[in-house]
Motif scaffolding. Structure first.
Motif, PDB file in Angstrom:
ATOM      1  N   HIS A  61       0.999  -1.236  -0.189  1.00 27.17           N
ATOM      2  CA  HIS A  61      -0.053   0.066   0.054  1.00 27.17           C
ATOM      3  C   HIS A  61       0.717   1.310   0.069  1.00 27.17           C
ATOM      4  CE1 HIS A  61      -2.683   2.982   1.918  1.00 27.17           C
ATOM      5  NE2 HIS A  61      -3.445   2.508   0.756  1.00 27.17           N
ATOM      6  N   MET A  69       2.243   1.739  -3.462  1.00 27.85           N
ATOM      7  CA  MET A  69       1.211   2.236  -4.473  1.00 27.85           C
ATOM      8  C   MET A  69       1.229   3.790  -3.982  1.00 27.85           C
ATOM      9  SD  MET A  69      -1.494  -0.828  -4.159  1.00 27.85           S
ATOM     10  CE  MET A  69      -2.790   0.249  -5.109  1.00 27.85           C
ATOM     11  N   LYS A  70       0.992   4.173  -3.003  1.00 28.67           N
ATOM     12  CA  LYS A  70       0.649   5.740  -2.498  1.00 28.67           C
ATOM     13  C   LYS A  70       1.866   6.501  -3.148  1.00 28.67           C
ATOM     14  CE  LYS A  70      -3.431   5.651  -1.413  1.00 28.67           C
ATOM     15  NZ  LYS A  70      -4.347   6.251  -2.049  1.00 28.67           N
ATOM     16  N   ARG A  80       4.152   5.656  -5.321  1.00 28.37           N
ATOM     17  CA  ARG A  80       4.239   5.801  -6.810  1.00 28.37           C
ATOM     18  C   ARG A  80       2.895   6.897  -7.420  1.00 28.37           C
ATOM     19  NH1 ARG A  80       4.564   0.013  -9.596  1.00 28.37           N
ATOM     20  NH2 ARG A  80       6.516  -0.764  -8.571  1.00 28.37           N
ATOM     21  N   GLU A  81       1.836   6.638  -6.798  1.00 22.16           N
ATOM     22  CA  GLU A  81       0.844   7.736  -7.289  1.00 22.16           C
ATOM     23  C   GLU A  81       1.276   9.125  -7.051  1.00 22.16           C
ATOM     24  OE1 GLU A  81      -3.615   8.829  -5.489  1.00 22.16           O
ATOM     25  OE2 GLU A  81      -2.973   6.639  -5.128  1.00 22.16           O
ATOM     26  N   TYR A  82       1.958   9.506  -5.901  1.00 21.32           N
ATOM     27  CA  TYR A  82       2.319  10.610  -5.563  1.00 21.32           C
ATOM     28  C   TYR A  82       3.374  11.234  -6.697  1.00 21.32           C
ATOM     29  CZ  TYR A  82       4.528  14.781  -3.374  1.00 21.32           C
ATOM     30  OH  TYR A  82       5.364  16.058  -3.389  1.00 21.32           O
ATOM     31  N   TYR A 136       4.184   9.872  -9.686  1.00 23.98           N
ATOM     32  CA  TYR A 136       3.431   9.890 -11.094  1.00 23.98           C
ATOM     33  C   TYR A 136       3.027  11.256 -11.363  1.00 23.98           C
ATOM     34  CZ  TYR A 136       3.909   4.748 -11.563  1.00 23.98           C
ATOM     35  OH  TYR A 136       4.301   3.185 -11.817  1.00 23.98           O
ATOM     36  N   LYS A 137       2.090  11.820 -10.180  1.00 25.54           N
ATOM     37  CA  LYS A 137       1.595  12.999 -10.444  1.00 25.54           C
ATOM     38  C   LYS A 137       2.638  14.351 -10.412  1.00 25.54           C
ATOM     39  CE  LYS A 137      -2.820  11.719  -8.135  1.00 25.54           C
ATOM     40  NZ  LYS A 137      -3.745  12.024  -6.989  1.00 25.54           N
ATOM     41  N   ASP A 154       3.808  12.478 -14.747  1.00 26.05           N
ATOM     42  CA  ASP A 154       2.733  13.229 -15.381  1.00 26.05           C
ATOM     43  C   ASP A 154       3.148  14.574 -16.187  1.00 26.05           C
ATOM     44  OD1 ASP A 154       1.271  11.217 -14.564  1.00 26.05           O
ATOM     45  OD2 ASP A 154      -0.178  12.073 -13.432  1.00 26.05           O
ATOM     46  N   ARG A 211       8.992   7.120 -15.425  1.00 28.43           N
ATOM     47  CA  ARG A 211       8.069   6.185 -15.070  1.00 28.43           C
ATOM     48  C   ARG A 211       8.642   5.093 -14.474  1.00 28.43           C
ATOM     49  NH1 ARG A 211       2.709   6.330 -15.281  1.00 28.43           N
ATOM     50  NH2 ARG A 211       2.512   4.195 -15.326  1.00 28.43           N
ATOM     51  N   LYS A 224       8.983   3.359 -10.596  1.00 29.86           N
ATOM     52  CA  LYS A 224       8.566   1.937  -9.998  1.00 29.86           C
ATOM     53  C   LYS A 224       9.827   1.515  -9.413  1.00 29.86           C
ATOM     54  CE  LYS A 224       5.346   1.081 -13.834  1.00 29.86           C
ATOM     55  NZ  LYS A 224       5.124   0.171 -15.250  1.00 29.86           N
TER      56      LYS A 224
END
Length: 82
Positions: A12, A15-16, A18-20, A22-23, A27, A47, A51
């Motif tokens: 988890h 994932m969080k 990575r999400e941050y 990426y943004k 992005d 990207r 990862k």
């Protein structure tokens, strides 16, 4: 193999993170790629770097791990978390 709470939390967290990232990091590069300012390879490298920086734990089923997090979260809310 049953997922432990520690493994679920590790997945988890990755994932969080990575999400941050990426943004905030990749992005904006995707937009530059779409505008023709950088190559697709530069965007994909960003990207992949994210990862690599935040890998998922080996052998952990993502669906099972997220269900474990949900279960723990619900137990904490209901006051029945052992």
């Amino acid at each position: 193999m049953a997922v432990t709470l520690e493994q679920a939390q590790e997945l988890h967290s990755a994932m969080k993170m990575r999400e941050y990232e990426y943004k905030t990091d990749s992005d904006p590069l995707m937009i530059k790629f779409n505008l023709g300012e950088i190559t697709k390879e530069e965007w994909q490298a960003a990207r992949q770097a994210i990862k690599d920086k935040h890998p998922y734990p080996d052998g952990v089923d993502k669906t099972e791990a997220l269900a474990k997090i949900e279960q723990e979260f619900q137990g904490a809310i209901e006051g029945t978390n052992d």
